[in-house]
Design a protein around this motif. Structure first.
Motif, PDB file in Angstrom:
ATOM      1  N   VAL A  15       0.808  -1.093  -0.024  1.00  0.00           N
ATOM      2  CA  VAL A  15       0.049   0.013  -0.048  1.00  0.00           C
ATOM      3  C   VAL A  15       0.902   1.402   0.034  1.00  0.00           C
ATOM      4  O   VAL A  15       0.507   2.355  -0.759  1.00  0.00           O
ATOM      5  N   GLN A  16       2.021   1.310   0.864  1.00  0.00           N
ATOM      6  CA  GLN A  16       3.000   2.556   0.812  1.00  0.00           C
ATOM      7  C   GLN A  16       3.449   2.759  -0.655  1.00  0.00           C
ATOM      8  O   GLN A  16       3.555   3.656  -1.132  1.00  0.00           O
ATOM      9  N   ALA A  17       3.806   1.695  -1.271  1.00  0.00           N
ATOM     10  CA  ALA A  17       4.566   1.800  -2.569  1.00  0.00           C
ATOM     11  C   ALA A  17       3.509   2.378  -3.502  1.00  0.00           C
ATOM     12  O   ALA A  17       4.156   3.272  -4.216  1.00  0.00           O
ATOM     13  N   VAL A  18       2.228   1.995  -3.465  1.00  0.00           N
ATOM     14  CA  VAL A  18       1.601   2.156  -4.338  1.00  0.00           C
ATOM     15  C   VAL A  18       1.108   3.704  -4.035  1.00  0.00           C
ATOM     16  O   VAL A  18       1.047   4.814  -4.967  1.00  0.00           O
ATOM     17  N   VAL A  19       0.886   4.092  -2.889  1.00  0.00           N
ATOM     18  CA  VAL A  19       0.566   5.653  -2.360  1.00  0.00           C
ATOM     19  C   VAL A  19       1.752   6.578  -2.768  1.00  0.00           C
ATOM     20  O   VAL A  19       1.533   7.558  -3.324  1.00  0.00           O
ATOM     21  N   GLY A  20       2.905   5.989  -2.644  1.00  0.00           N
ATOM     22  CA  GLY A  20       4.129   6.754  -2.901  1.00  0.00           C
ATOM     23  C   GLY A  20       4.138   6.932  -4.363  1.00  0.00           C
ATOM     24  O   GLY A  20       4.719   8.058  -4.854  1.00  0.00           O
ATOM     25  N   GLY A  24       4.269  10.529  -6.620  1.00  0.00           N
ATOM     26  CA  GLY A  24       5.455  10.874  -7.392  1.00  0.00           C
ATOM     27  C   GLY A  24       4.662  11.326  -8.680  1.00  0.00           C
ATOM     28  O   GLY A  24       5.259  12.270  -9.347  1.00  0.00           O
ATOM     29  N   VAL A  25       3.879  10.564  -9.490  1.00  0.00           N
ATOM     30  CA  VAL A  25       3.266  10.785 -10.344  1.00  0.00           C
ATOM     31  C   VAL A  25       2.488  12.080 -10.382  1.00  0.00           C
ATOM     32  O   VAL A  25       2.740  13.030 -11.335  1.00  0.00           O
ATOM     33  N   LYS A  30       2.593  17.854 -11.862  1.00  0.00           N
ATOM     34  CA  LYS A  30       2.377  19.332 -11.734  1.00  0.00           C
ATOM     35  C   LYS A  30       3.432  20.247 -12.139  1.00  0.00           C
ATOM     36  O   LYS A  30       3.255  21.126 -12.756  1.00  0.00           O
ATOM     37  N   LEU A  31       4.585  19.754 -12.129  1.00  0.00           N
ATOM     38  CA  LEU A  31       5.758  20.207 -12.514  1.00  0.00           C
ATOM     39  C   LEU A  31       5.659  20.355 -13.992  1.00  0.00           C
ATOM     40  O   LEU A  31       6.213  21.390 -14.806  1.00  0.00           O
ATOM     41  N   TYR A  32       5.434  19.308 -14.716  1.00  0.00           N
ATOM     42  CA  TYR A  32       5.386  19.439 -16.269  1.00  0.00           C
ATOM     43  C   TYR A  32       4.228  20.536 -16.689  1.00  0.00           C
ATOM     44  O   TYR A  32       4.617  21.099 -17.885  1.00  0.00           O
TER      45      TYR A  32
END
Length: 48
Positions: A15-20, A24-25, A30-32
């Motif tokens: 779950v932590q990997a999916v949320v992270g 990140g995406v 947002k930056l792009y």
């Protein structure tokens, strides 16, 4: 036949990997998006 066992620690890690990954995406998008809109935004001209 394969038997698999996921304890609470493994489930939490997944779950932590999916949320992270989703966070990140979102930050990358947002930056792009800002970079893309900055190209097409009109610049202010300073008139005194």
């Amino acid at each position: 036949m394969h038997l698999a066992y996921l304890d609470a620690g493994s489930g939490s890690l997944i779950v932590q990997a999916v949320v992270g990954g989703v966070a990140g995406v979102a930050v990358a998008a947002k930056l792009y998006w800002r970079r893309l809109t900055a190209r097409y935004r009109r610049q202010r001209t300073d008139r005194s």
